[in-house]
Scaffold this motif. Structure first.
Motif, PDB file in Angstrom:
ATOM      1  N   GLY A 190       6.886   4.900 -65.606  1.00 26.35           N
ATOM      2  CA  GLY A 190       6.757   4.810 -67.063  1.00 26.35           C
ATOM      3  C   GLY A 190       5.332   5.057 -67.514  1.00 26.35           C
ATOM      4  N   ALA A 191       4.377   4.473 -66.801  1.00 31.65           N
ATOM      5  CA  ALA A 191       2.963   4.672 -67.143  1.00 31.65           C
ATOM      6  C   ALA A 191       2.557   6.128 -66.958  1.00 31.65           C
ATOM      7  CB  ALA A 191       2.093   3.766 -66.278  1.00 31.65           C
ATOM      8  N   LEU A 192       3.064   6.756 -65.891  1.00 36.70           N
ATOM      9  CA  LEU A 192       2.745   8.165 -65.637  1.00 36.70           C
ATOM     10  C   LEU A 192       3.281   9.052 -66.759  1.00 36.70           C
ATOM     11  CD1 LEU A 192       1.686  10.453 -63.834  1.00 36.70           C
ATOM     12  CD2 LEU A 192       3.880  10.400 -62.620  1.00 36.70           C
ATOM     13  N   PHE A 193       4.533   8.833 -67.154  1.00 40.67           N
ATOM     14  CA  PHE A 193       5.125   9.642 -68.217  1.00 40.67           C
ATOM     15  C   PHE A 193       4.427   9.394 -69.559  1.00 40.67           C
ATOM     16  CE2 PHE A 193       9.066  10.067 -65.528  1.00 40.67           C
ATOM     17  CZ  PHE A 193       9.024  11.452 -65.454  1.00 40.67           C
ATOM     18  N   MET A 194       4.016   8.145 -69.818  1.00 43.27           N
ATOM     19  CA  MET A 194       3.304   7.873 -71.059  1.00 43.27           C
ATOM     20  C   MET A 194       1.960   8.595 -71.073  1.00 43.27           C
ATOM     21  SD  MET A 194       3.213   6.516 -74.039  1.00 43.27           S
ATOM     22  CE  MET A 194       4.513   5.275 -74.107  1.00 43.27           C
ATOM     23  N   SER A 195       1.272   8.600 -69.944  1.00 41.11           N
ATOM     24  CA  SER A 195      -0.009   9.304 -69.859  1.00 41.11           C
ATOM     25  C   SER A 195       0.171  10.805 -70.050  1.00 41.11           C
ATOM     26  CB  SER A 195      -0.669   9.023 -68.501  1.00 41.11           C
ATOM     27  OG  SER A 195      -0.925   7.643 -68.344  1.00 41.11           O
ATOM     28  N   GLY A 240      10.164   2.064 -67.871  1.00 40.36           N
ATOM     29  CA  GLY A 240       9.315   0.926 -67.552  1.00 40.36           C
ATOM     30  C   GLY A 240       9.371  -0.146 -68.623  1.00 40.36           C
ATOM     31  N   GLU A 241       8.751  -1.290 -68.322  1.00 37.75           N
ATOM     32  CA  GLU A 241       8.669  -2.369 -69.302  1.00 37.75           C
ATOM     33  C   GLU A 241       7.700  -1.960 -70.406  1.00 37.75           C
ATOM     34  OE1 GLU A 241       7.500  -5.911 -67.278  1.00 37.75           O
ATOM     35  OE2 GLU A 241       8.910  -5.584 -65.632  1.00 37.75           O
ATOM     36  N   ILE A 242       8.117  -2.187 -71.650  1.00 39.76           N
ATOM     37  CA  ILE A 242       7.304  -1.751 -72.787  1.00 39.76           C
ATOM     38  C   ILE A 242       5.911  -2.376 -72.740  1.00 39.76           C
ATOM     39  CG2 ILE A 242       7.097  -1.849 -75.298  1.00 39.76           C
ATOM     40  CD1 ILE A 242      10.102  -1.591 -75.485  1.00 39.76           C
ATOM     41  N   SER A 243       5.829  -3.659 -72.401  1.00 40.64           N
ATOM     42  CA  SER A 243       4.534  -4.338 -72.387  1.00 40.64           C
ATOM     43  C   SER A 243       3.592  -3.732 -71.350  1.00 40.64           C
ATOM     44  CB  SER A 243       4.721  -5.832 -72.107  1.00 40.64           C
ATOM     45  OG  SER A 243       5.353  -6.023 -70.853  1.00 40.64           O
ATOM     46  N   PHE A 244       4.143  -3.148 -70.282  1.00 38.64           N
ATOM     47  CA  PHE A 244       3.312  -2.512 -69.260  1.00 38.64           C
ATOM     48  C   PHE A 244       2.977  -1.076 -69.622  1.00 38.64           C
ATOM     49  CE2 PHE A 244       2.605  -0.065 -65.393  1.00 38.64           C
ATOM     50  CZ  PHE A 244       1.735  -0.868 -64.683  1.00 38.64           C
ATOM     51  N   VAL A 245       3.957  -0.373 -70.183  1.00 34.95           N
ATOM     52  CA  VAL A 245       3.819   1.066 -70.434  1.00 34.95           C
ATOM     53  C   VAL A 245       3.032   1.364 -71.707  1.00 34.95           C
ATOM     54  CG1 VAL A 245       5.122   3.145 -71.015  1.00 34.95           C
ATOM     55  CG2 VAL A 245       5.886   1.677 -69.140  1.00 34.95           C
ATOM     56  N   ALA A 246       3.287   0.608 -72.780  1.00 33.32           N
ATOM     57  CA  ALA A 246       2.720   0.931 -74.092  1.00 33.32           C
ATOM     58  C   ALA A 246       1.198   1.056 -74.106  1.00 33.32           C
ATOM     59  CB  ALA A 246       3.185  -0.095 -75.127  1.00 33.32           C
ATOM     60  N   PRO A 247       0.443   0.194 -73.406  1.00 34.42           N
ATOM     61  CA  PRO A 247      -1.016   0.348 -73.455  1.00 34.42           C
ATOM     62  C   PRO A 247      -1.528   1.707 -72.971  1.00 34.42           C
ATOM     63  CG  PRO A 247      -0.454  -1.824 -72.628  1.00 34.42           C
ATOM     64  CD  PRO A 247       0.831  -1.057 -72.709  1.00 34.42           C
ATOM     65  N   PHE A 248      -0.730   2.426 -72.189  1.00 35.33           N
ATOM     66  CA  PHE A 248      -1.166   3.733 -71.709  1.00 35.33           C
ATOM     67  C   PHE A 248      -1.201   4.771 -72.837  1.00 35.33           C
ATOM     68  CE2 PHE A 248      -0.265   1.593 -67.797  1.00 35.33           C
ATOM     69  CZ  PHE A 248      -1.162   2.128 -66.893  1.00 35.33           C
ATOM     70  N   ARG A 249      -0.731   4.390 -74.022  1.00 36.98           N
ATOM     71  CA  ARG A 249      -0.906   5.253 -75.194  1.00 36.98           C
ATOM     72  C   ARG A 249      -2.384   5.524 -75.462  1.00 36.98           C
ATOM     73  NH1 ARG A 249       3.322   5.980 -78.801  1.00 36.98           N
ATOM     74  NH2 ARG A 249       5.224   4.792 -78.368  1.00 36.98           N
ATOM     75  N   TYR A 250      -3.224   4.564 -75.103  1.00 40.27           N
ATOM     76  CA  TYR A 250      -4.641   4.693 -75.407  1.00 40.27           C
ATOM     77  C   TYR A 250      -5.343   5.737 -74.561  1.00 40.27           C
ATOM     78  CZ  TYR A 250      -4.053   0.510 -78.246  1.00 40.27           C
ATOM     79  OH  TYR A 250      -3.635  -0.381 -79.202  1.00 40.27           O
ATOM     80  N   THR A 251      -4.668   6.270 -73.545  1.00 43.33           N
ATOM     81  CA  THR A 251      -5.286   7.358 -72.772  1.00 43.33           C
ATOM     82  C   THR A 251      -5.504   8.598 -73.636  1.00 43.33           C
ATOM     83  OG1 THR A 251      -3.107   8.111 -71.998  1.00 43.33           O
ATOM     84  CG2 THR A 251      -4.294   6.552 -70.587  1.00 43.33           C
ATOM     85  N   SER A 252      -4.791   8.672 -74.766  1.00 39.23           N
ATOM     86  CA  SER A 252      -4.972   9.821 -75.658  1.00 39.23           C
ATOM     87  C   SER A 252      -6.399   9.889 -76.185  1.00 39.23           C
ATOM     88  CB  SER A 252      -3.989   9.759 -76.830  1.00 39.23           C
ATOM     89  OG  SER A 252      -4.233   8.623 -77.634  1.00 39.23           O
ATOM     90  N   LEU A 253      -7.042   8.726 -76.361  1.00 31.93           N
ATOM     91  CA  LEU A 253      -8.409   8.736 -76.878  1.00 31.93           C
ATOM     92  C   LEU A 253      -9.379   9.324 -75.852  1.00 31.93           C
ATOM     93  CD1 LEU A 253     -10.354   8.080 -79.136  1.00 31.93           C
ATOM     94  CD2 LEU A 253     -10.583   5.767 -78.211  1.00 31.93           C
ATOM     95  N   ALA A 261       3.979  -9.640 -74.847  1.00 28.50           N
ATOM     96  CA  ALA A 261       4.594  -9.823 -73.529  1.00 28.50           C
ATOM     97  C   ALA A 261       4.721 -11.301 -73.187  1.00 28.50           C
ATOM     98  CB  ALA A 261       3.766  -9.100 -72.464  1.00 28.50           C
ATOM     99  N   LYS A 262       3.687 -12.080 -73.511  1.00 27.18           N
ATOM    100  CA  LYS A 262       3.725 -13.513 -73.233  1.00 27.18           C
ATOM    101  C   LYS A 262       4.792 -14.206 -74.072  1.00 27.18           C
ATOM    102  CE  LYS A 262       0.670 -17.499 -72.697  1.00 27.18           C
ATOM    103  NZ  LYS A 262      -0.725 -18.003 -72.776  1.00 27.18           N
ATOM    104  N   ARG A 263       4.915 -13.792 -75.343  1.00 31.58           N
ATOM    105  CA  ARG A 263       5.932 -14.395 -76.215  1.00 31.58           C
ATOM    106  C   ARG A 263       7.330 -14.119 -75.682  1.00 31.58           C
ATOM    107  NH1 ARG A 263       9.389 -13.082 -80.117  1.00 31.58           N
ATOM    108  NH2 ARG A 263       8.890 -10.856 -79.936  1.00 31.58           N
ATOM    109  N   ARG A 264       7.564 -12.892 -75.218  1.00 29.90           N
ATOM    110  CA  ARG A 264       8.888 -12.549 -74.683  1.00 29.90           C
ATOM    111  C   ARG A 264       9.191 -13.339 -73.423  1.00 29.90           C
ATOM    112  NH1 ARG A 264       9.230  -5.927 -75.266  1.00 29.90           N
ATOM    113  NH2 ARG A 264       9.273  -5.871 -77.553  1.00 29.90           N
ATOM    114  N   THR A 265       8.169 -13.557 -72.587  1.00 27.25           N
ATOM    115  CA  THR A 265       8.373 -14.323 -71.362  1.00 27.25           C
ATOM    116  C   THR A 265       8.763 -15.761 -71.682  1.00 27.25           C
ATOM    117  OG1 THR A 265       6.760 -12.961 -70.176  1.00 27.25           O
ATOM    118  CG2 THR A 265       7.294 -15.094 -69.220  1.00 27.25           C
ATOM    119  N   VAL A 266       8.058 -16.357 -72.650  1.00 24.20           N
ATOM    120  CA  VAL A 266       8.355 -17.732 -73.043  1.00 24.20           C
ATOM    121  C   VAL A 266       9.751 -17.831 -73.651  1.00 24.20           C
ATOM    122  CG1 VAL A 266       7.691 -19.602 -74.608  1.00 24.20           C
ATOM    123  CG2 VAL A 266       5.929 -18.339 -73.358  1.00 24.20           C
TER     124      VAL A 266
END
Length: 302
Positions: A9-14, A234-247, A285-290
């Motif tokens: 998921g992280a690879l595809f997001m990148s 992949g899990e959204i909480s893990f994959v989504a931050p890789f959006r910032y690779t665009s910068l 991610a923490k809220r969903r876990t709780v």
């Protein structure tokens, strides 16, 4: 060694972010030759053909009546607004600045979900949203000397894109993804065609410009499909931050191909925006876990 679902998921997001950033750069290259409307029309036709061919190949196009669904129509409207405003920003401000402002999109989505959908947002995430938008102000440089009014196009693009994404959340999973992508591309193409004459009329398209737009259409298609595979794998909480690779891509392209030199305030603002966004991902991610822990059944003791 096979990749885990999160790693895939992280690879595809990148890959998606690299593709979208390359599309943006190619479009910026041709804004001096063609109007925004003509770019939307020409690129849109080529992207639409790619999406249609892919949908037909995998037999996932669905009924054309899907395109008349109110949420599909609303999403298409927001997409048109996002395209017009972002292309206007690309044509008038530095490439890296436009990309930096767009990094506030996750914050805008979180804000919209809280305001319009009633999703729970605690004080920590509210603080992160406020700090993130202060970072946007640093990028905008709201002073008499540093402020570029055209930067507001990028801000508008953030909110149009957030509205598009929030609308997508409300769409039924029964609606084929490629059908939504095809309608979105069709709507952009039609709007671009209608605006060609009000925006200066049709201009001759050189071979170089046509090549740029052809590559851009492929990049858009790759980006769309990679995002879909990323979010499904992949899990959204893990994959989504890789959006910032665009910068990262935007800074490299801006320096190497547009001769830009990002100043301290822009870099500081971008860092604040990204830091705030990463923190909101962490809190979500923490809220969903709780929540999952509270709702999961307790195993009976032996």
């Amino acid at each position: 060694m096979p990749l885990s679902e999160n790693a895939r998921g992280a690879l595809f997001m990148s890959i998606a972010m690299a593709a979208f950033t390359c599309n943006d750069a190619l479009v910026k290259f041709v804004t001096s030759e063609l109007s925004i409307a003509q770019i939307m029309a020409v690129r849109g036709i080529m992207t639409m053909l790619l999406v249609y061919a892919a949908a037909r190949t995998v037999s996932s196009l669905g009924s054309w009546r899907v395109m008349l669904h109110p949420l599909v129509l609303l999403r298409g409207t927001f997409e048109i607004g996002a395209t017009l405003t972002f292309l206007s920003a690309l044509a008038n401000i530095e490439f890296a600045n436009a990309s930096s402002i767009m990094q506030s999109l996750p914050l805008a989505v979180t804000l919209g979900a809280a305001l319009f959908f009633g999703e729970p947002v605690g004080w920590r995430r509210w603080t992160a949203i406020a700090v993130g938008f202060l970072g946007v102000l640093l990028i905008l440089k709201p002073g008499p000397e540093g402020f570029a009014p055209a930067s507001l196009f990028a801000v508008g693009a953030v909110f149009f894109t957030a509205a598009r994404d929030l609308t997508t959340r409300r769409m039924s999973k029964d609606i084929p993804t490629l059908s939504v992508t095809l309608f979105t591309t069709l709507a952009n193409t039609i709007m671009g065609t209608l605006l060609i004459w009000p925006m200066g009329g049709w201009q001759p398209v050189s071979a170089g410009t046509f090549t740029c737009l052809a590559i851009a259409s492929v990049a858009v298609f790759v980006g769309y499909q990679s995002v879909i595979m990323s979010m499904r794998g992949g899990e959204i909480s893990f994959v989504a931050p890789f959006r910032y690779t665009s910068l990262v891509w935007a800074l490299i392209i801006g320096i190497l191909f547009f001769g830009e030199a990002p100043d301290f305030l822009m870099l500081l603002g971008a860092a604040i925006v990204i830091g705030s966004g990463l923190y909101t991902f962490y809190r979500e991610a923490k809220r969903r876990t709780v929540t999952a822990a509270k709702t999961s059944p307790v195993s009976p003791s032996a």
